[in-house]
Motif scaffolding. Structure first.
Motif, PDB file in Angstrom:
ATOM      1  N   ARG A  51       0.827  -1.197   0.000  1.00 22.17           N
ATOM      2  CA  ARG A  51       0.000   0.000   0.000  1.00 22.17           C
ATOM      3  C   ARG A  51       0.866   1.254   0.000  1.00 22.17           C
ATOM      4  NH1 ARG A  51      -2.094  -3.274   3.988  1.00 22.17           N
ATOM      5  NH2 ARG A  51      -3.948  -4.371   3.327  1.00 22.17           N
ATOM      6  N   VAL A  52       0.390   2.274  -0.674  1.00 25.93           N
ATOM      7  CA  VAL A  52       1.037   3.579  -0.658  1.00 25.93           C
ATOM      8  C   VAL A  52       0.080   4.527   0.046  1.00 25.93           C
ATOM      9  CG1 VAL A  52       1.963   5.462  -2.042  1.00 25.93           C
ATOM     10  CG2 VAL A  52       2.217   3.093  -2.830  1.00 25.93           C
ATOM     11  N   ILE A  53       0.558   5.151   1.119  1.00 23.87           N
ATOM     12  CA  ILE A  53      -0.274   6.042   1.920  1.00 23.87           C
ATOM     13  C   ILE A  53       0.388   7.425   1.905  1.00 23.87           C
ATOM     14  CG2 ILE A  53      -1.311   6.439   4.178  1.00 23.87           C
ATOM     15  CD1 ILE A  53      -0.862   3.390   4.688  1.00 23.87           C
ATOM     16  N   GLN A  54      -0.378   8.452   1.626  1.00 28.30           N
ATOM     17  CA  GLN A  54       0.122   9.821   1.567  1.00 28.30           C
ATOM     18  C   GLN A  54      -0.127  10.534   2.895  1.00 28.30           C
ATOM     19  OE1 GLN A  54       1.729  10.984  -1.201  1.00 28.30           O
ATOM     20  NE2 GLN A  54       1.412   8.979  -2.112  1.00 28.30           N
ATOM     21  N   ASP A  55       0.737  11.515   3.220  1.00 29.99           N
ATOM     22  CA  ASP A  55       0.587  12.361   4.411  1.00 29.99           C
ATOM     23  C   ASP A  55       0.329  11.529   5.667  1.00 29.99           C
ATOM     24  OD1 ASP A  55       0.926  14.676   2.828  1.00 29.99           O
ATOM     25  OD2 ASP A  55      -1.183  14.601   2.269  1.00 29.99           O
ATOM     26  N   VAL A  56       1.287  10.702   6.009  1.00 27.75           N
ATOM     27  CA  VAL A  56       1.160   9.740   7.112  1.00 27.75           C
ATOM     28  C   VAL A  56       1.515  10.375   8.450  1.00 27.75           C
ATOM     29  CG1 VAL A  56       2.094   7.582   8.021  1.00 27.75           C
ATOM     30  CG2 VAL A  56       1.722   7.846   5.580  1.00 27.75           C
ATOM     31  N   VAL A  57       0.733  10.050   9.469  1.00 29.50           N
ATOM     32  CA  VAL A  57       1.050  10.408  10.850  1.00 29.50           C
ATOM     33  C   VAL A  57       0.782   9.171  11.700  1.00 29.50           C
ATOM     34  CG1 VAL A  57       0.530  11.884  12.823  1.00 29.50           C
ATOM     35  CG2 VAL A  57       0.415  12.824  10.501  1.00 29.50           C
ATOM     36  N   ILE A  58       1.833   8.655  12.348  1.00 30.06           N
ATOM     37  CA  ILE A  58       1.723   7.489  13.227  1.00 30.06           C
ATOM     38  C   ILE A  58       2.110   7.936  14.630  1.00 30.06           C
ATOM     39  CG2 ILE A  58       2.572   5.162  13.730  1.00 30.06           C
ATOM     40  CD1 ILE A  58       3.407   5.014  10.731  1.00 30.06           C
ATOM     41  N   THR A  70       6.022  10.202  17.388  1.00 35.23           N
ATOM     42  CA  THR A  70       5.204  10.521  16.220  1.00 35.23           C
ATOM     43  C   THR A  70       6.094  10.346  14.999  1.00 35.23           C
ATOM     44  OG1 THR A  70       3.891  12.132  17.447  1.00 35.23           O
ATOM     45  CG2 THR A  70       3.835  12.296  15.047  1.00 35.23           C
ATOM     46  N   ILE A  71       5.614   9.575  14.038  1.00 39.19           N
ATOM     47  CA  ILE A  71       6.306   9.397  12.771  1.00 39.19           C
ATOM     48  C   ILE A  71       5.425  10.044  11.708  1.00 39.19           C
ATOM     49  CG2 ILE A  71       7.199   7.759  11.074  1.00 39.19           C
ATOM     50  CD1 ILE A  71       7.328   5.699  13.406  1.00 39.19           C
ATOM     51  N   GLU A  72       5.972  11.016  11.007  1.00 36.34           N
ATOM     52  CA  GLU A  72       5.252  11.667   9.918  1.00 36.34           C
ATOM     53  C   GLU A  72       6.046  11.446   8.635  1.00 36.34           C
ATOM     54  OE1 GLU A  72       3.716  15.726  10.935  1.00 36.34           O
ATOM     55  OE2 GLU A  72       4.994  15.403  12.696  1.00 36.34           O
ATOM     56  N   ALA A  73       5.352  11.360   7.515  1.00 34.15           N
ATOM     57  CA  ALA A  73       6.028  11.202   6.222  1.00 34.15           C
ATOM     58  C   ALA A  73       5.114  11.689   5.113  1.00 34.15           C
ATOM     59  CB  ALA A  73       6.410   9.739   5.988  1.00 34.15           C
ATOM     60  N   ASP A  74       5.737  12.198   4.054  1.00 34.27           N
ATOM     61  CA  ASP A  74       4.949  12.575   2.875  1.00 34.27           C
ATOM     62  C   ASP A  74       4.266  11.352   2.290  1.00 34.27           C
ATOM     63  OD1 ASP A  74       5.834  15.145   3.242  1.00 34.27           O
ATOM     64  OD2 ASP A  74       6.960  15.272   1.371  1.00 34.27           O
ATOM     65  N   ILE A  88       9.053   8.378   2.794  1.00 31.40           N
ATOM     66  CA  ILE A  88       9.537   9.461   1.947  1.00 31.40           C
ATOM     67  C   ILE A  88       9.389  10.758   2.742  1.00 31.40           C
ATOM     68  CG2 ILE A  88       9.305  10.649  -0.277  1.00 31.40           C
ATOM     69  CD1 ILE A  88       9.967   7.607  -0.497  1.00 31.40           C
ATOM     70  N   LYS A  89      10.506  11.448   2.940  1.00 37.16           N
ATOM     71  CA  LYS A  89      10.588  12.680   3.730  1.00 37.16           C
ATOM     72  C   LYS A  89      10.017  12.486   5.134  1.00 37.16           C
ATOM     73  CE  LYS A  89      10.879  15.776  -0.139  1.00 37.16           C
ATOM     74  NZ  LYS A  89      10.393  16.969  -0.808  1.00 37.16           N
ATOM     75  N   PRO A  90      10.625  11.565   5.900  1.00 35.32           N
ATOM     76  CA  PRO A  90      10.124  11.309   7.256  1.00 35.32           C
ATOM     77  C   PRO A  90      10.550  12.374   8.265  1.00 35.32           C
ATOM     78  CG  PRO A  90      12.039   9.966   6.825  1.00 35.32           C
ATOM     79  CD  PRO A  90      11.739  10.692   5.548  1.00 35.32           C
ATOM     80  N   ARG A  91       9.726  12.507   9.299  1.00 34.26           N
ATOM     81  CA  ARG A  91      10.019  13.349  10.466  1.00 34.26           C
ATOM     82  C   ARG A  91       9.606  12.537  11.680  1.00 34.26           C
ATOM     83  NH1 ARG A  91       7.764  16.976  14.089  1.00 34.26           N
ATOM     84  NH2 ARG A  91       9.021  18.822  14.496  1.00 34.26           N
ATOM     85  N   VAL A  92      10.567  12.243  12.558  1.00 38.60           N
ATOM     86  CA  VAL A  92      10.296  11.436  13.742  1.00 38.60           C
ATOM     87  C   VAL A  92      10.519  12.307  14.973  1.00 38.60           C
ATOM     88  CG1 VAL A  92      10.911   9.365  15.047  1.00 38.60           C
ATOM     89  CG2 VAL A  92      11.093   9.366  12.543  1.00 38.60           C
TER      90      VAL A  92
END
Length: 153
Positions: A51-58, A70-74, A88-92
């Motif tokens: 699966r490809v998920i856009q604008d992810v926030v975990i 919090t894991i965020e990614a484009d 892709i472009k993660p922010r942890v």
């Protein structure tokens, strides 16, 4: 007698040719049908497995260390069979119970959900922020692998 035999041979020949053409057509039709069904099945399996998920926030908590993360990614590309997801472009962001926070930003990454490990690559920026919200440390590297919950402070 050669007249009726020639006539019979001509009809048998035509019948054999028509039967052969019908058989070839039937085989071709069946093989195309099977191939189309198989492609549809593979495509749907691909989208179910990968699966490809856009604008992810975990959001989550590491139980043993009581660290919120919090894991965020484009984009997040899931590969369950490989045991990881590409980021892709993660922010942890991780915050412990004392209020210390670590923020990591990178171009790409891999998230191993089972082991709660993250591997970041490409312009990895690391910021460690104390509870008073003053930056204690800022650093950059090209690659960093770490366990969620391990703030290293």
């Amino acid at each position: 007698m050669s007249g009726p035999q020639d006539l019979l041979r001509g009809r048998l020949r035509r019948l054999a040719v028509v039967t052969s053409l019908v058989a070839i057509g039937l085989i071709a039709f069946t093989s195309l049908n099977i191939q189309e069904d198989s492609e549809i099945s593979n495509d749907s399996d691909f989208f179910q497995r990968n699966r490809v998920i856009q604008d992810v926030v975990i959001n989550g908590v590491v139980p043993d260390s009581e660290v919120n993360y919090t894991i965020e990614a484009d984009s997040l590309l899931q590969f369950p069979e490989k045991g990881h997801s590409d980021l892709i472009k993660p922010r942890v962001s991780q915050t412990d119970s004392k209020g210390f926070e670590r923020v990591l930003v990178a171009n790409n990454g891999k998230y191993y959900e089972d082991t709660q490990e993250i591997s970041l690559t490409g312009n990895v920026s690391i910021s460690l922020i104390n509870p008073d919200r003053l930056k204690v440390m800022e650093s950059t590297t090209n690659k960093l692998t770490f366990q969620l919950g391990d703030l290293g402070n």
